[in-house]
Design a protein around this motif. Structure first.
Motif, PDB file in Angstrom:
ATOM      1  N   ASN A  40       0.804  -1.230   0.000  1.00 13.89           N
ATOM      2  CA  ASN A  40       0.000   0.000   0.000  1.00 13.89           C
ATOM      3  C   ASN A  40       0.828   1.266   0.000  1.00 13.89           C
ATOM      4  O   ASN A  40       0.557   2.193  -0.767  1.00 13.89           O
ATOM      5  CB  ASN A  40      -0.955  -0.002   1.204  1.00 13.89           C
ATOM      6  CG  ASN A  40      -2.097  -0.985   1.033  1.00 13.89           C
ATOM      7  OD1 ASN A  40      -2.236  -1.620  -0.002  1.00 13.89           O
ATOM      8  ND2 ASN A  40      -2.921  -1.124   2.058  1.00 13.89           N
ATOM      9  N   VAL A  41       1.855   1.342   0.862  1.00 13.33           N
ATOM     10  CA  VAL A  41       2.611   2.585   0.957  1.00 13.33           C
ATOM     11  C   VAL A  41       3.670   2.703  -0.131  1.00 13.33           C
ATOM     12  O   VAL A  41       4.305   3.741  -0.254  1.00 13.33           O
ATOM     13  CB  VAL A  41       3.287   2.720   2.345  1.00 13.33           C
ATOM     14  CG1 VAL A  41       2.246   2.760   3.434  1.00 13.33           C
ATOM     15  CG2 VAL A  41       4.276   1.588   2.589  1.00 13.33           C
ATOM     16  N   ALA A  42       3.888   1.634  -0.894  1.00 11.36           N
ATOM     17  CA  ALA A  42       4.948   1.648  -1.910  1.00 11.36           C
ATOM     18  C   ALA A  42       4.396   1.742  -3.325  1.00 11.36           C
ATOM     19  O   ALA A  42       5.168   1.644  -4.294  1.00 11.36           O
ATOM     20  CB  ALA A  42       5.804   0.391  -1.786  1.00 11.36           C
ATOM     21  N   LEU A  43       3.098   1.955  -3.486  1.00  7.27           N
ATOM     22  CA  LEU A  43       2.515   1.977  -4.827  1.00  7.27           C
ATOM     23  C   LEU A  43       3.145   3.026  -5.749  1.00  7.27           C
ATOM     24  O   LEU A  43       3.380   2.735  -6.938  1.00  7.27           O
ATOM     25  CB  LEU A  43       0.997   2.180  -4.736  1.00  7.27           C
ATOM     26  CG  LEU A  43       0.200   0.965  -4.247  1.00  7.27           C
ATOM     27  CD1 LEU A  43      -1.267   1.314  -4.105  1.00  7.27           C
ATOM     28  CD2 LEU A  43       0.379  -0.210  -5.199  1.00  7.27           C
ATOM     29  N   PRO A  44       3.452   4.251  -5.282  1.00 11.59           N
ATOM     30  CA  PRO A  44       4.108   5.208  -6.198  1.00 11.59           C
ATOM     31  C   PRO A  44       5.461   4.701  -6.701  1.00 11.59           C
ATOM     32  O   PRO A  44       5.788   4.854  -7.884  1.00 11.59           O
ATOM     33  CB  PRO A  44       4.264   6.464  -5.326  1.00 11.59           C
ATOM     34  CG  PRO A  44       3.199   6.350  -4.291  1.00 11.59           C
ATOM     35  CD  PRO A  44       3.103   4.893  -3.994  1.00 11.59           C
ATOM     36  N   GLN A  45       6.255   4.096  -5.816  1.00 10.46           N
ATOM     37  CA  GLN A  45       7.561   3.583  -6.227  1.00 10.46           C
ATOM     38  C   GLN A  45       7.413   2.376  -7.168  1.00 10.46           C
ATOM     39  O   GLN A  45       8.178   2.235  -8.132  1.00 10.46           O
ATOM     40  CB  GLN A  45       8.375   3.185  -4.996  1.00 10.46           C
ATOM     41  CG  GLN A  45       8.826   4.347  -4.122  1.00 10.46           C
ATOM     42  CD  GLN A  45       7.732   4.858  -3.190  1.00 10.46           C
ATOM     43  OE1 GLN A  45       6.642   4.286  -3.125  1.00 10.46           O
ATOM     44  NE2 GLN A  45       8.024   5.933  -2.474  1.00 10.46           N
ATOM     45  N   ALA A 159      -1.266  -4.514   9.850  1.00  9.36           N
ATOM     46  CA  ALA A 159      -0.529  -3.330  10.299  1.00  9.36           C
ATOM     47  C   ALA A 159       0.968  -3.469  10.027  1.00  9.36           C
ATOM     48  O   ALA A 159       1.636  -2.520   9.611  1.00  9.36           O
ATOM     49  CB  ALA A 159      -0.771  -3.113  11.792  1.00  9.36           C
ATOM     50  N   GLY A 160       1.511  -4.674  10.263  1.00 11.61           N
ATOM     51  CA  GLY A 160       2.931  -4.892  10.026  1.00 11.61           C
ATOM     52  C   GLY A 160       3.301  -4.745   8.574  1.00 11.61           C
ATOM     53  O   GLY A 160       4.430  -4.342   8.244  1.00 11.61           O
ATOM     54  N   GLY A 161       2.366  -5.062   7.666  1.00 14.62           N
ATOM     55  CA  GLY A 161       2.635  -4.894   6.249  1.00 14.62           C
ATOM     56  C   GLY A 161       2.888  -3.444   5.887  1.00 14.62           C
ATOM     57  O   GLY A 161       3.781  -3.132   5.076  1.00 14.62           O
ATOM     58  N   VAL A 162       2.111  -2.545   6.477  1.00 15.07           N
ATOM     59  CA  VAL A 162       2.308  -1.114   6.209  1.00 15.07           C
ATOM     60  C   VAL A 162       3.671  -0.662   6.714  1.00 15.07           C
ATOM     61  O   VAL A 162       4.417   0.048   6.027  1.00 15.07           O
ATOM     62  CB  VAL A 162       1.177  -0.286   6.858  1.00 15.07           C
ATOM     63  CG1 VAL A 162       1.393   1.199   6.614  1.00 15.07           C
ATOM     64  CG2 VAL A 162      -0.179  -0.717   6.309  1.00 15.07           C
ATOM     65  N   LEU A 300      -6.461   5.355   5.973  1.00 12.86           N
ATOM     66  CA  LEU A 300      -5.619   5.920   7.023  1.00 12.86           C
ATOM     67  C   LEU A 300      -4.197   6.226   6.536  1.00 12.86           C
ATOM     68  O   LEU A 300      -3.675   7.322   6.794  1.00 12.86           O
ATOM     69  CB  LEU A 300      -5.604   4.990   8.236  1.00 12.86           C
ATOM     70  CG  LEU A 300      -5.179   5.622   9.569  1.00 12.86           C
ATOM     71  CD1 LEU A 300      -6.012   6.865   9.869  1.00 12.86           C
ATOM     72  CD2 LEU A 300      -5.321   4.611  10.695  1.00 12.86           C
ATOM     73  N   PRO A 301      -3.527   5.317   5.798  1.00 13.20           N
ATOM     74  CA  PRO A 301      -2.210   5.682   5.264  1.00 13.20           C
ATOM     75  C   PRO A 301      -2.266   6.857   4.283  1.00 13.20           C
ATOM     76  O   PRO A 301      -1.333   7.666   4.222  1.00 13.20           O
ATOM     77  CB  PRO A 301      -1.746   4.402   4.556  1.00 13.20           C
ATOM     78  CG  PRO A 301      -2.479   3.305   5.246  1.00 13.20           C
ATOM     79  CD  PRO A 301      -3.815   3.894   5.579  1.00 13.20           C
ATOM     80  N   LEU A 302      -3.362   6.958   3.516  1.00  9.11           N
ATOM     81  CA  LEU A 302      -3.489   8.092   2.599  1.00  9.11           C
ATOM     82  C   LEU A 302      -3.574   9.406   3.371  1.00  9.11           C
ATOM     83  O   LEU A 302      -2.955  10.410   2.985  1.00  9.11           O
ATOM     84  CB  LEU A 302      -4.730   7.913   1.717  1.00  9.11           C
ATOM     85  CG  LEU A 302      -4.641   6.885   0.598  1.00  9.11           C
ATOM     86  CD1 LEU A 302      -5.974   6.801  -0.142  1.00  9.11           C
ATOM     87  CD2 LEU A 302      -3.519   7.221  -0.376  1.00  9.11           C
TER      88      LEU A 302
END
Length: 498
Positions: A40-45, A159-162, A300-302
């Motif tokens: 989820n947090v690495a989609l731009p990269q 949660a750990g994945g994020v 939430l990460p967004l």
């Protein structure tokens, strides 16, 4: 007689300890949940590294969820018929290889195909691992504690994945997101082979029965159309002909599935699955819980990155209090259920999570992590974990031993499909609110959309809590009984109906 008893004693002495078995099975579930959120947090990269278009980037997430959600029922039934341990090992091997392929991908098609294969492996892992937990621990406190661990690792995996995704992306680049999953899965595979005992005689076989190919094909195509239509609607809109066609075909196939199942002696979802316990209630409520669970990890990460300006690593670290609350709630869930009853436990847990989401709906564009995220994350983590453990117990309560894999696949399916429906609806709602606030600064407009999504999520869970009062009150014994015989030593005996 004495010789047979001596042989049994030797087998018992050689058997892995229950904690080792549970650790191996819980680790398998952890990898499945980890792969759901780690990208989820690495989609731009990932988009820049592989050359994905903005529209195709979402399929890095959707390909996994689509294969996972559509094939869970088939995976659960295959485990029941061919042997759960065997299917679990095969699923872990496929999952590890697909993860390696995803990390090595240099084209959009290769990456998306690898993610779909990950989802196929996960559809074999999740129901087989849950069924093995159910047959390894007797009903009562022992099973309650096992399901508590199961709930803890499920929430911790999300949660750990994020957190892990953010750390690996900043340190070594996005391919290591997938390489790390492959390495972890290989370790889990070894642990399962070593710690989870084979059935008697060294043969890993499921109970006799036929595989319902027609029913399985029909429901898999129906779920594929449903999940594909819902995920596509987020970008293309609800009136897009492809979306309407997929959803319409899904409805027709689901109706055909109901007709087919009524006439087949070896139905994929036999009526006996719903004759005891609270299986139907558990699945209905799990679908509602899933509809806000997946959306939480999406929005939430967004908010943390696009509004608060946090980087990938800081965003991931911000999930740690949620993970801690989740683990605490999961460990307390069986104790709470024995003290106040299963019905009161699940109702209170859903209301607790709804309160946390309502708190999130008050977030500000000029806010901070400590003020706007930390407190509600802890509240949501506590409510979510307790509800997940109790609803999982409901969904397998009273199910015959030969159907526990199917029951595990069913409850995972309802959570995944509920999540797809909820995420599609909530992203549409948030997007429309943001568009209507386009005259305001971007951060204000985005925050308004996120607030609307969290408000709607709170309303869904409040309705689920009210529904739980009616669905779980009748006749069946509590899913986590107040008392039970002491756990037996874990031996490689055939599973028996709980």
């Amino acid at each position: 007689m004495n010789a047979a008893r001596t042989q049994t004693d030797r087998t018992t002495a050689r058997s892995p300890r229950p904690r080792a078995v549970l650790a191996a099975l819980a680790a398998a579930q952890f990898t499945v949940m980890l792969a759901t959120s780690i990208v989820n947090v690495a989609l731009p990269q990932i988009r820049d590294g592989v050359g994905l278009s903005d529209g195709a980037t979402t399929w890095v997430v959707n390909a996994y969820g689509l294969a996972f959600g559509a094939l869970l029922l088939a995976g659960g039934r295959v485990g029941d018929l061919l042997g759960r341990r065997r299917v679990l090992v095969a699923g872990l091997a496929l999952f590890a290889l697909a993860s390696l392929a995803a990390g090595a991908a240099t084209s959009p098609a290769a990456l998306i195909a690898a993610r779909a294969l990950q989802g196929l492996g996960a559809a074999a892992i999740a129901p087989a691992a849950l069924a093995l937990v159910m047959e390894s621990f007797p009903a009562g406190p022992a099973r309650g504690r096992a399901l508590g661990v199961w709930g803890a690792v499920s929430g911790a995996g999300g949660a750990g994945g994020v957190l892990l995704g953010g750390a690996l992306t900043e340190a070594w680049g996005w391919p290591w997101i997938f390489h790390s999953v492959a390495l972890a899965t290989a370790g889990v595979l070894v642990a399962v082979v070593v710690c989870v005992p084979r059935p008697p005689g060294g043969r890993d076989e499921g109970p006799a029965g036929r595989f319902d190919l027609l029913g399985t094909t029909t429901v898999t195509l129906a779920l594929t159309g449903l999940v594909w239509g819902l995920t596509t609607a987020r970008g293309a809109g609800w009136t897009d002909p492809r979306v309407l066609g997929a959803l319409g075909a899904s409805v027709l196939l689901l109706l055909a599935f109901v007709v087919i199942e009524r006439r087949r002696p070896d139905a994929l979802i036999p009526p006996r699955l719903f004759r005891t316990g609270r299986v139907a209630a558990g699945n209905v409520l799990m679908a509602l819980l899933g509809s806000v669970w997946i959306a939480l990890f999406f929005f939430l990460p967004l908010y943390q990155q696009q509004v608060l300006g946090s980087g990938p690593l800081a965003t991931g670290a911000g999930q740690l209090p949620f993970a801690a609350a989740n683990m605490l709630g999961s460990s307390l869930a069986p104790l709470v259920a024995r003290r106040i009853g299963a019905r009161a436990t699940v109702t209170g847990a859903l209301l607790t999570e709804a309160a946390g989401l309502l708190w999130l709906s008050r977030m500000s564009a000029d806010g901070s992590y400590l003020v706007d995220v930390l407190g509600p994350s802890v509240l949501v983590g506590l409510g979510l974990s307790v509800a997940f453990v109790q609803l999982t117990a409901f969904a397998v309560d009273g199910v015959p031993g030969k159907d526990t894999g199917l029951a595990g696949g069913l409850v995972n399916t309802t959570r995944q499909v509920g999540g797809a429906i909820g995420l599609a609806a909530l992203t549409t709602l948030a997007g429309s609110v943001t568009a209507a606030s386009a005259h305001e600064p971007l951060r204000e407009a985005l925050t308004a959309g996120y607030r609307s999504a969290f408000s709607a999520s709170a309303a869904v869970l409040a309705a689920a809590a009210l529904l739980a009062l009616f669905l779980t009150r009748a006749g069946a014994p509590p899913a986590v009984p107040p008392a039970a015989p002491a756990p037996r030593p874990l031996t490689p005996e055939p599973s028996r109906a709980p």
